[in-house]
Design an enzyme around this catalytic site. Sequence first.
Site, PDB file in Angstrom:
ATOM      1  N   ARG A 122       0.840  -1.202   0.000  1.00 27.96           N
ATOM      2  CA  ARG A 122       0.000   0.000   0.000  1.00 27.96           C
ATOM      3  C   ARG A 122       0.874   1.250   0.000  1.00 27.96           C
ATOM      4  O   ARG A 122       2.022   1.211   0.400  1.00 27.96           O
ATOM      5  CB  ARG A 122      -0.897   0.029   1.240  1.00 27.96           C
ATOM      6  CG  ARG A 122      -2.080  -0.924   1.145  1.00 27.96           C
ATOM      7  CD  ARG A 122      -2.998  -0.761   2.339  1.00 27.96           C
ATOM      8  NE  ARG A 122      -3.566   0.576   2.404  1.00 27.96           N
ATOM      9  CZ  ARG A 122      -3.309   1.461   3.376  1.00 27.96           C
ATOM     10  NH1 ARG A 122      -2.493   1.167   4.359  1.00 27.96           N
ATOM     11  NH2 ARG A 122      -3.863   2.646   3.347  1.00 27.96           N
ATOM     12  N   LYS A 187       2.696  -7.220  12.143  1.00 30.02           N
ATOM     13  CA  LYS A 187       2.028  -7.421  10.854  1.00 30.02           C
ATOM     14  C   LYS A 187       2.291  -8.820  10.300  1.00 30.02           C
ATOM     15  O   LYS A 187       3.432  -9.218  10.106  1.00 30.02           O
ATOM     16  CB  LYS A 187       2.510  -6.337   9.878  1.00 30.02           C
ATOM     17  CG  LYS A 187       1.753  -6.355   8.566  1.00 30.02           C
ATOM     18  CD  LYS A 187       1.801  -5.005   7.892  1.00 30.02           C
ATOM     19  CE  LYS A 187       1.308  -5.123   6.462  1.00 30.02           C
ATOM     20  NZ  LYS A 187       1.101  -3.854   5.823  1.00 30.02           N
ATOM     21  N   ARG A 322      -1.558   5.415  19.117  1.00 26.92           N
ATOM     22  CA  ARG A 322      -0.869   6.358  20.006  1.00 26.92           C
ATOM     23  C   ARG A 322      -1.005   5.864  21.426  1.00 26.92           C
ATOM     24  O   ARG A 322      -2.037   5.300  21.800  1.00 26.92           O
ATOM     25  CB  ARG A 322      -1.504   7.746  19.895  1.00 26.92           C
ATOM     26  CG  ARG A 322      -1.232   8.391  18.559  1.00 26.92           C
ATOM     27  CD  ARG A 322      -2.161   9.555  18.369  1.00 26.92           C
ATOM     28  NE  ARG A 322      -1.894  10.624  19.314  1.00 26.92           N
ATOM     29  CZ  ARG A 322      -2.835  11.450  19.764  1.00 26.92           C
ATOM     30  NH1 ARG A 322      -4.078  11.299  19.416  1.00 26.92           N
ATOM     31  NH2 ARG A 322      -2.507  12.422  20.601  1.00 26.92           N
TER      32      ARG A 322
HETATM   33  C1  BTN Z   1       0.343  -3.904   2.259  1.00 27.13           C
HETATM   34  O1  BTN Z   1       1.095  -2.943   2.030  1.00 27.13           O
HETATM   35  O2  BTN Z   1       0.085  -4.260   3.410  1.00 27.13           O
HETATM   36  C2  BTN Z   1      -0.274  -4.676   1.109  1.00 27.13           C
HETATM   37  C3  BTN Z   1       0.601  -5.781   0.625  1.00 27.13           C
HETATM   38  C4  BTN Z   1       0.032  -6.547  -0.536  1.00 27.13           C
HETATM   39  C5  BTN Z   1       1.036  -7.505  -1.111  1.00 27.13           C
HETATM   40  C6  BTN Z   1       0.419  -8.441  -2.123  1.00 27.13           C
HETATM   41  S1  BTN Z   1       1.477  -9.779  -2.534  1.00 27.13           S
HETATM   42  C7  BTN Z   1       0.419 -10.246  -3.835  1.00 27.13           C
HETATM   43  C8  BTN Z   1      -0.041  -8.968  -4.493  1.00 27.13           C
HETATM   44  N1  BTN Z   1       0.913  -8.538  -5.498  1.00 27.13           N
HETATM   45  C9  BTN Z   1       1.509  -7.386  -5.169  1.00 27.13           C
HETATM   46  O3  BTN Z   1       2.364  -6.821  -5.851  1.00 27.13           O
HETATM   47  N2  BTN Z   1       1.030  -6.946  -3.999  1.00 27.13           N
HETATM   48  C10 BTN Z   1       0.029  -7.831  -3.462  1.00 27.13           C
END
Ligand code: BTN
Length: 325
Positions: A122, A187, A322
Amino acid sequence: MQRRYRLLRFLADGRFHSGEELGHLLGVGRAAVWKLMQSLEPLGLDVYAVRGKGYRLAEPLELLNEEQVLAELNPLAATLLHQLEVVPEIDSTNRYLMERARSGTASANACFAEYQSAGRGRQGRPWISPFGTNVYVSVLRRFDVGAEALQGLSLAAGVAVARALSSLGVSELKLKWPNDLVWRERKLGGLLVETAGEPAGPWHVVVGVGLNLSLPEASARLIDQPWVDLKTVAPGQIGRNRVAGRLLLHLLTGLEEFSRHGFAAFRQEWERYDLVRDRLVSVSGVGSVTHGRACGVDHTGALLLSVAGQIRRVLSGDVSLRVAV
Ligand code: BTN
């Protein structure tokens, strides 16, 4: 990738293999084996080379197998899936399916990769995607509706993933708005939902999921936030193909449920997984930070924040917790 991939299939058992043996299996000399071993470095695996013994991976790998993944689907999910691809290497499964969406591919394609060279997270961040250890999957689906009917879709997809993990016996899983999978404040994975379409529809939606199953140290060093993997969360060892199949099952059926009932069918369940409910948070958006107390989500999936006695809707951003003073 071909030769590298064949080499990895031999190394997947996690045992030592001499350069001579590998050379024999691959039909190349020992110097070529050495070179091939060097080419594994960018794949983010921990590899040991020991004089007199040969090479081995730090952990055995369970490589993805299409049949084993499909075996997890129920009849409904099987009819919803148009095409499944399992590829050894790709830049990003989301990028790939978005391209297919734009070129008019009908619906319900799924793509798993063993390795992503440019995995997308993201907010433009990279998603560290070492070979053969975690799960990276994207599912493409067409929705013949206007933009409004898609509100809350990315949260619904998070619920689908939570259902998959719960069906595998994972407990204490939380969702951090909008799309993080969190276990004990660390995470475990995340979702990236991308869309293409006209305001009135149709829309193509790609739901991408990255789930940490067993993060090699070489890759973990590149992650700049607290993380956890499934082998820590569920130490009973859940097979990688099983996890992949369950994710696919719940993504396909979850998207189908969403197409019929929208976010309303997921909202209460999402709130049960809500990590930040009633906690003080900061939400950073583009050029701004909002502080407040999280009060759940509304019917569109927007985060509700109580700020100085007023409820504010937050549509996008990064949430951090926070500490109350
Ligand atoms: C995040 O930032 O938390 C989201 C991560 C999403 C990763 C997945 S892996 C499969 C799909 N292909 C990508 O390039 N991204 C998503």
